[in-house]
Design an enzyme around this catalytic site. Structure first.
Site, PDB file in Angstrom:
ATOM      1  N   HIS A 168      -4.116   1.076   7.531  1.00  0.00           N
ATOM      2  CA  HIS A 168      -2.786   1.692   7.619  1.00  0.00           C
ATOM      3  C   HIS A 168      -2.689   2.895   6.667  1.00  0.00           C
ATOM      4  O   HIS A 168      -2.219   3.971   7.058  1.00  0.00           O
ATOM      5  CB  HIS A 168      -1.724   0.629   7.282  1.00  0.00           C
ATOM      6  N   GLU A 169      -3.154   2.716   5.428  1.00  0.00           N
ATOM      7  CA  GLU A 169      -3.028   3.799   4.433  1.00  0.00           C
ATOM      8  C   GLU A 169      -3.970   4.956   4.747  1.00  0.00           C
ATOM      9  O   GLU A 169      -3.621   6.120   4.551  1.00  0.00           O
ATOM     10  CB  GLU A 169      -3.267   3.265   3.018  1.00  0.00           C
ATOM     11  N   GLN A 192       2.895  10.091   1.115  1.00  0.00           N
ATOM     12  CA  GLN A 192       4.232   9.471   1.152  1.00  0.00           C
ATOM     13  C   GLN A 192       5.082   9.832  -0.069  1.00  0.00           C
ATOM     14  O   GLN A 192       6.292   9.607  -0.061  1.00  0.00           O
ATOM     15  CB  GLN A 192       4.117   7.946   1.270  1.00  0.00           C
ATOM     16  N   HIS A 219      -2.505   7.281   7.153  1.00  0.00           N
ATOM     17  CA  HIS A 219      -1.538   8.215   6.563  1.00  0.00           C
ATOM     18  C   HIS A 219      -2.218   9.518   6.135  1.00  0.00           C
ATOM     19  O   HIS A 219      -1.627  10.589   6.213  1.00  0.00           O
ATOM     20  CB  HIS A 219      -0.876   7.603   5.322  1.00  0.00           C
ATOM     21  N   GLY A 237       0.828  -1.204   0.000  1.00  0.00           N
ATOM     22  CA  GLY A 237       0.000   0.000   0.000  1.00  0.00           C
ATOM     23  C   GLY A 237       0.854   1.242   0.000  1.00  0.00           C
ATOM     24  O   GLY A 237       2.015   1.215   0.421  1.00  0.00           O
ATOM     25  N   CYS A 276       6.047  -0.268   6.831  1.00  0.00           N
ATOM     26  CA  CYS A 276       5.617   0.957   6.158  1.00  0.00           C
ATOM     27  C   CYS A 276       6.770   1.407   5.272  1.00  0.00           C
ATOM     28  O   CYS A 276       7.919   1.402   5.718  1.00  0.00           O
ATOM     29  CB  CYS A 276       5.300   2.031   7.196  1.00  0.00           C
ATOM     30  N   LEU A 277       6.464   1.788   4.039  1.00  0.00           N
ATOM     31  CA  LEU A 277       7.538   2.196   3.127  1.00  0.00           C
ATOM     32  C   LEU A 277       8.230   3.470   3.605  1.00  0.00           C
ATOM     33  O   LEU A 277       9.349   3.752   3.178  1.00  0.00           O
ATOM     34  CB  LEU A 277       6.984   2.376   1.705  1.00  0.00           C
TER      35      LEU A 277
HETATM   36 NI    NI Z   1       2.782   3.332   5.672  1.00  0.00          NI
END
Ligand code: NI
Length: 172
Positions: free
Chosen positions: A136-137, A51, A140, A46, A94-95
């Site tokens: 999670h997304e 991000q 963000h 995701g 998480c990226l």
């Molecule tokens: Ni993340």
């Protein structure tokens, strides 16, 4: 198609609250395609627009597991409209926090209403990895990060590691 650079913690951009998208135009559709390319290249399941430095309520996810074919979902202005009664732990990454994994407790089922790339209203009824990725997304988009779901001690450890990683990168 382009691979965008992913902002990592502790960059304060990640704490911004993203604005709703008013019109899903060619620019938004291109951003979603580029976000998917970026997510697959990382690789991740995701990615949210913030991000990659765009404060718009846009998320892409693909929770398909090998050998299943890719199942990309593009979500504009996603909202959790229902959470299941059962919560469970799952190890999340998480990226924006490379190589950091922490167990997070979240509802195991959610329903998410969103606009797709053609401005159609859709509802995703998600369980398993997809339910986790969507929560999670969507976090963000409100500036909420993985580290906000864990203890202060663990959060401090991860934030120290991230700052150290940044210093090493700057020194290269
Ligand atoms: Ni993340």
């Amino acid at each position: 198609m382009a691979i965008l650079s992913i902002i990592t913690a502790p960059d304060s951009v990640l704490r911004q609250v993203s604005r709703p998208v008013v019109t899903i135009d060619a620019e938004v559709r291109k951003l979603m395609d580029d976000m998917l390319d970026t997510m697959y290249a990382a690789p991740g399941v995701g990615l949210s627009a913030i991000q990659v430095g765009v404060a718009k309520r846009i998320v892409v996810v693909d929770a398909a597991k090998d050998p299943d074919p890719p199942a990309p979902i593009r979500l504009v202005n996603p909202e959790i409209i229902w959470q299941g009664p059962v919560a469970g732990p799952h190890e999340e990454g998480c990226l924006s926090f490379p190589e950091q994994y922490e167990e997070v407790e979240r509802p195991t089922q959610v329903h998410v209403r969103y606009l797709d790339e053609n401005e159609e209203i859709r509802i995703a009824k998600a369980t398993g990895l997809l339910a986790i990725a969507l929560q999670h997304e969507i976090d963000h988009l409100d500036g909420v990060l993985l580290v906000d779901h864990i203890s202060k001690i663990k959060r401090n450890i991860i934030m120290r590691r991230m700052k150290k990683m940044r210093r090493l990168q700057t020194a290269e």
